[in-house]
Write a protein that holds these residues in place. Sequence first.
Motif, short mmCIF file in Angstrom:
data_model
loop_
_atom_site.label_atom_id
_atom_site.label_comp_id
_atom_site.label_asym_id
_atom_site.label_seq_id
_atom_site.Cartn_x
_atom_site.Cartn_y
_atom_site.Cartn_z
N THR A 39 -14.45 -9.02 43.00
CA THR A 39 -13.70 -10.22 43.36
C THR A 39 -14.57 -11.42 43.69
N MET A 42 -14.25 -14.75 41.26
CA MET A 42 -12.98 -15.45 41.14
C MET A 42 -13.02 -16.72 41.99
N SER A 65 -11.30 -16.48 35.87
CA SER A 65 -11.03 -15.05 35.79
C SER A 65 -12.21 -14.34 35.14
N THR A 66 -12.38 -13.07 35.48
CA THR A 66 -13.35 -12.23 34.77
C THR A 66 -12.56 -11.23 33.94
N GLY A 89 -16.08 -13.79 31.36
CA GLY A 89 -14.85 -14.33 31.93
C GLY A 89 -14.57 -15.70 31.38
#
Length: 111
Positions: A39, A42, A65-66, A89
């Motif tokens: 996370t 992000m 986003s990844t 991403g």
Amino acid sequence: MPFVVTSNARIICAHGGQVQLIPKQTTVSIQGGMVMRETDLMGAPIVGCPVVPSTNSKPCTMVASTFPGGSAPNVLAVGMPVHLDTLSGITDGVPPGTISVVDPGQRVVQA
């Protein structure tokens, strides 16, 4: 095997802007860099994207986003999967840009 990504990594947008790495954990490190977890990217800021703003374009300013597959589900740091140097991403640029790892920030730990 891919390398684990740390806060010493170099991750860029497709245009050459630099992703600013701000780890959300400060317990697990490799060679002085905090391990980056699933996370952590992000919303990470991107600086230096050279795309000129216009009605049809906007520079990359953050990671939107990844993609799946950029982390090791069986290798955890403080309970979350770690990012790998195979991660990719998209950004908030217009049109959306991609991100990629140029240097994982360490060459010791693979997952």
